[in-house]
Design a protein around this motif. Structure first.
Motif, short mmCIF file in Angstrom:
data_model
loop_
_atom_site.label_atom_id
_atom_site.label_comp_id
_atom_site.label_asym_id
_atom_site.label_seq_id
_atom_site.Cartn_x
_atom_site.Cartn_y
_atom_site.Cartn_z
N ARG A 95 0.83 -1.21 0.00
CA ARG A 95 0.00 0.00 0.00
C ARG A 95 0.86 1.26 0.00
O ARG A 95 0.63 2.19 -0.77
CB ARG A 95 -0.93 0.00 1.23
CG ARG A 95 -1.84 1.22 1.29
CD ARG A 95 -2.44 1.41 2.64
NE ARG A 95 -1.37 1.65 3.61
CZ ARG A 95 -1.48 1.43 4.90
NH1 ARG A 95 -2.58 0.95 5.40
NH2 ARG A 95 -0.47 1.69 5.71
N ASP A 96 1.88 1.27 0.85
CA ASP A 96 2.77 2.43 0.93
C ASP A 96 3.52 2.65 -0.38
O ASP A 96 3.72 3.78 -0.81
CB ASP A 96 3.74 2.29 2.10
CG ASP A 96 3.04 2.33 3.45
OD1 ASP A 96 1.86 2.76 3.50
OD2 ASP A 96 3.67 1.92 4.45
N ALA A 97 3.93 1.56 -1.03
CA ALA A 97 4.63 1.68 -2.31
C ALA A 97 3.72 2.29 -3.37
O ALA A 97 4.15 3.16 -4.14
CB ALA A 97 5.13 0.31 -2.76
N PHE A 98 2.45 1.87 -3.41
CA PHE A 98 1.51 2.43 -4.37
C PHE A 98 1.23 3.91 -4.07
O PHE A 98 1.16 4.73 -4.99
CB PHE A 98 0.20 1.64 -4.41
CG PHE A 98 0.26 0.45 -5.30
CD1 PHE A 98 0.32 0.59 -6.67
CD2 PHE A 98 0.28 -0.83 -4.77
CE1 PHE A 98 0.38 -0.51 -7.50
CE2 PHE A 98 0.34 -1.94 -5.58
CZ PHE A 98 0.40 -1.78 -6.96
N ARG A 99 1.09 4.23 -2.81
CA ARG A 99 0.88 5.64 -2.45
C ARG A 99 2.06 6.51 -2.89
O ARG A 99 1.87 7.59 -3.41
CB ARG A 99 0.65 5.79 -0.95
CG ARG A 99 -0.72 5.36 -0.52
CD ARG A 99 -0.91 5.63 0.95
NE ARG A 99 -2.27 5.28 1.34
CZ ARG A 99 -2.68 5.16 2.57
NH1 ARG A 99 -1.84 5.36 3.56
NH2 ARG A 99 -3.94 4.84 2.83
N LYS A 100 3.25 6.00 -2.69
CA LYS A 100 4.45 6.75 -3.08
C LYS A 100 4.50 6.92 -4.59
O LYS A 100 4.83 8.00 -5.09
CB LYS A 100 5.69 6.03 -2.56
CG LYS A 100 6.98 6.79 -2.84
CD LYS A 100 8.13 6.09 -2.15
CE LYS A 100 9.47 6.57 -2.56
NZ LYS A 100 9.83 7.89 -2.32
N LEU A 101 4.16 5.88 -5.34
CA LEU A 101 4.13 5.97 -6.81
C LEU A 101 3.10 7.01 -7.27
O LEU A 101 3.36 7.78 -8.20
CB LEU A 101 3.78 4.63 -7.42
CG LEU A 101 4.90 3.61 -7.53
CD1 LEU A 101 4.34 2.27 -7.97
CD2 LEU A 101 5.95 4.08 -8.48
N ILE A 102 1.96 7.05 -6.63
CA ILE A 102 0.89 7.98 -7.02
C ILE A 102 1.29 9.41 -6.69
O ILE A 102 1.05 10.32 -7.48
CB ILE A 102 -0.43 7.59 -6.33
CG1 ILE A 102 -0.94 6.27 -6.91
CG2 ILE A 102 -1.47 8.68 -6.50
CD1 ILE A 102 -2.09 5.66 -6.14
#
Length: 104
Positions: A95-102
């Protein structure tokens, strides 16, 4: 494969989930000690089954067969166990990785 061929249950450990899904085409899956990779493989399988059902409905001239039932999945994890914490940590990391990508 017909919908009647996919009417059984598969119970498996996480590491064998991907190969069993393709081999058995189950309509019910029970994963014990799930990991993030096996859950994602299960999600892909469920989406593939749904797509197949839609394509079968859209075929002209095809015999009217009952649509394949949606896949039911169950994850078995002991509450407050090390396995549960490991799984939840992996989900948080994803989840944190996707948030960072976004955000970037």
């Amino acid at each position: 494969p017909s919908s009647t061929a996919a009417s059984h249950v598969v119970v498996c450990a996480a590491e064998s989930a991907s190969s069993l899904l393709v081999e058995c085409l189950p309509s019910r899956v029970v994963l014990y000690e799930p990991d993030l990779a096996s859950v994602r493989a299960l999600e892909v399988y469920c989406a593939w089954r749904a797509l197949q059902a839609r394509e079968e409905e859209g075929e002209e001239g095809a015999p009217a067969a009952a649509p394949a039932p949606p896949v039911r999945a169950y994850l078995c994890v002991y509450e407050h166990s090390a396995e549960e914490q490991r799984y939840l940590t992996a989900v948080r990391g994803e989840r944190d990785a996707f948030r960072k990508l976004i955000q970037d």
